[in-house]
Every structure is written in C-alpha cells, then in structure tokens.
Write an enzyme that holds these catalytic residues in place. Sequence first.
Site, PDB file in Angstrom:
ATOM      1  N   LYS A 193      95.936  21.132 -15.094  1.00  0.00           N
ATOM      2  CA  LYS A 193      95.278  19.956 -14.535  1.00  0.00           C
ATOM      3  C   LYS A 193      96.096  18.728 -14.901  1.00  0.00           C
ATOM      4  O   LYS A 193      96.335  18.456 -16.072  1.00  0.00           O
ATOM      5  CB  LYS A 193      93.858  19.841 -15.081  1.00  0.00           C
ATOM      6  CG  LYS A 193      93.168  18.562 -14.630  1.00  0.00           C
ATOM      7  CD  LYS A 193      91.709  18.525 -14.980  1.00  0.00           C
ATOM      8  CE  LYS A 193      91.104  17.172 -14.636  1.00  0.00           C
ATOM      9  NZ  LYS A 193      89.689  17.103 -14.952  1.00  0.00           N
ATOM     10  N   LYS A 246      95.246  22.015 -10.243  1.00  0.00           N
ATOM     11  CA  LYS A 246      94.618  20.805  -9.714  1.00  0.00           C
ATOM     12  C   LYS A 246      95.459  19.584  -9.990  1.00  0.00           C
ATOM     13  O   LYS A 246      95.906  19.438 -11.131  1.00  0.00           O
ATOM     14  CB  LYS A 246      93.258  20.698 -10.401  1.00  0.00           C
ATOM     15  CG  LYS A 246      92.526  19.428 -10.178  1.00  0.00           C
ATOM     16  CD  LYS A 246      91.276  19.476 -10.998  1.00  0.00           C
ATOM     17  CE  LYS A 246      90.553  18.167 -10.830  1.00  0.00           C
ATOM     18  NZ  LYS A 246      89.411  18.107 -11.692  1.00  0.00           N
TER      19      LYS A 246
HETATM   20  C1  PBG Z   1      86.247  15.961 -14.909  1.00  0.00           C
HETATM   21  C2  PBG Z   1      86.816  16.193 -13.576  1.00  0.00           C
HETATM   22  C3  PBG Z   1      87.560  15.329 -12.756  1.00  0.00           C
HETATM   23  C4  PBG Z   1      87.744  16.008 -11.561  1.00  0.00           C
HETATM   24  C5  PBG Z   1      87.154  17.242 -11.693  1.00  0.00           C
HETATM   25  N1  PBG Z   1      86.615  17.361 -12.937  1.00  0.00           N
HETATM   26  C6  PBG Z   1      87.991  13.942 -12.948  1.00  0.00           C
HETATM   27  C7  PBG Z   1      88.983  13.604 -13.950  1.00  0.00           C
HETATM   28  O1  PBG Z   1      89.514  14.457 -14.668  1.00  0.00           O
HETATM   29  O2  PBG Z   1      89.223  12.408 -14.068  1.00  0.00           O
HETATM   30  C8  PBG Z   1      88.439  15.457 -10.355  1.00  0.00           C
HETATM   31  C9  PBG Z   1      88.060  16.116  -9.075  1.00  0.00           C
HETATM   32  C10 PBG Z   1      88.401  15.349  -7.860  1.00  0.00           C
HETATM   33  O3  PBG Z   1      89.132  14.336  -7.876  1.00  0.00           O
HETATM   34  O4  PBG Z   1      87.939  15.768  -6.800  1.00  0.00           O
HETATM   35  N2  PBG Z   1      87.109  15.918 -15.955  1.00  0.00           N
END
Ligand code: PBG
Length: 323
Positions: A193, A246
């Site tokens: 991520k 992601k």
């Molecule tokens: C929580 C999380 C996030 C997303 C999914 N889980 C936001 C982040 O990490 O700031 C982003 C998902 C999206 O942008 O659709 N940590």
Amino acid sequence: MYRGRRLRRTGTLRAMVRETSLSVRDLIMPYFVVDEPGIVRKPISSMPGQYQLSIAALEEDVAKAVNNGLHACLLFGIPAHKNEAGSEAYAEDGIVQRATAMLKKRFSQLLVITDVCLCEYTSHGHCGLLNPSGMVRNDATVELLARTAVSHVRAGADIVAPSDMMDGRVAAIRGALDAANYEHIPVMSYAAKYASAFYGPFREAAESAPKAGNRKTYQMDPANAREALREVAADIEEGADMLIVKPAGPYLDILAKTRAACNLPIAAYQVSGEYAMLRAAGQNGWLDEQAAVMESLTGIKRAGADMIITYFAAELLEKGFGR
Ligand code: PBG
C-alpha cells in the site's frame, strides 16, 4: 507472414482468443457506513455517485446490489465520535460491527470484508496511536488493530483486511483471531500500500485526512518496487491468506511483480482517486465512461489481479454486467 489481424476479424473470433475476462465474482464493492438513524445517504462530493450510508440505507443498497449479483463488499465505518485512541474502531457496538451484523443476518451468502484501520476513528486522522512528537507508535497500534479485527469477526465478518501498514500486524491479527477460535477466518492484507495522492477523495468520504503530517512513515514510497516484494514476503510469512495491491492503475507493475512472486490470491484496489478521474472525465463527456471503466478493470486483471475492489462494482452490476 505473421498477420495479427487474422484473429481480430470478427467479434466471435476475438472472443475466442481473448486472454483476460472480467467476472462478477471478481468484483468487491466498498461501502462507507455512517452512524445516523434512519435512511441517510450523504453524497460524497469528490466521488459522484458514492454516498456515506446509514445502516438502513446500506441495507437497501446492498439488497439491490446482491440482487444484481454482488458477491462481496468491503466496509469502512465513520463513527459518530472520534478520539485519540480511535476506540470506536474496536467497540463491540461500533458502526462497522453493527453494519456487519446486519449484513450477515440479511444476506448470509454475501462475503463481508471489513477494513481494519484506525484512521477513520482517530481524532488526529492517523492510522495508529501517536507519541508526543506526532510519530505513529507501531506495536501499541498493532494491539488495537488485532482487537478491532476480532471485534469485526465476532460481529460476523467473513474476512478482515488490515490497511494500516504497521509492521507485524498480520501476525498479531492472525494470533488474536486464532486465540479467539477464529482460526478459519482469512486475513486479506494490504501488503503493498503506497502513500498515494489518489486516496484524496476517500479521505473526504471517510473523514480521515490526517490533521497534521502525512502517512509517509508507514505507507510505502511510490518510487519503490522491490520494497513491495519485501512487504509481500513479510505478510506471507506472518500468515496472510490474500494480498492487496493499492492503488491499482498507476501500480500495475507492482501487481504483475507480486503475481510473479507468490501464489496467494491477489486483490487490486482501484482507489477513490482513480474512480474520481474516470467519473469526472465521463461526466464531462471527455471519455466514454463505461468503456474506459471496463478497460481499466480489464487492465488490472491482466496485470495479475484475481479480484478488484472498485467503487464502480455496484453500478456495473446494476447496468447488467455479468447477465
Ligand atoms: C485506511 C484506508 C485508506 C484507503 C483505504 N483504507 C485511506 C488512507 O490510507 O489514507 C483508501 C481507499 C481509497 O482511496 O479508495 N487506511
């Protein structure tokens, strides 16, 4: 002479030699649940067509989606109150816990995946507890994430998906689930991520933008690919059953490398910013939105995803995709 066009002459022929296909079973629809009484749908301005839903509204929307063929959803909760420790994340009667219980009671076949993170629940908006200098504390956060995961499963979650990017959280969650006799529940970890600008609209949707600083001390540097493979290896070692990469579109190389490096099922997350771009271009008439969405999802599958988490899922199903 090789003539590639021989196999492109008719639609049936092209279909016969098509290498990648997108199926209804690949799609996972994210939902944002808010703690409001009655049927409430609050539009998310940076994600036209997406809403913060009260539990009663979620029930209606999921009923429609399941009727259209939805197999799996991913839940995010926005609690009525946030605090420093994000305690609503692991409250037995927290918003995700109640939404999960409702969904499993109403739609027993639907796979309910819950996002395990603290950022929607902390007053400062970070994904974990802060020390006095504003740095996110790793191990203390991991304990709370494990508690959160167990509380989701107690409410009925089929799969837990930790998205916090703390070190060691998969092992801690696995251990806590096993200790609570939930050894049969899979962990789908956000292994790779990235600290991405494409999460912008999500932070409006989840009201989770950090009040100070950014997430770069825990989410990955977009410039790194080898590091993703270290994260993948660590999560597998710790007991992950499935992995998430992601964002998806700008990280197809990471998806392909992850696919080559392991044999676990992989989900790709087409994040809020990817949704917003396609939707905005579509609304302006700058792109054929439906075609561009299908192409983006096909590209994500082709790169190596088994499943795709996408905000377009419910709408595609409503338009008859897969039928
Ligand atoms: C929580 C999380 C996030 C997303 C999914 N889980 C936001 C982040 O990490 O700031 C982003 C998902 C999206 O942008 O659709 N940590």
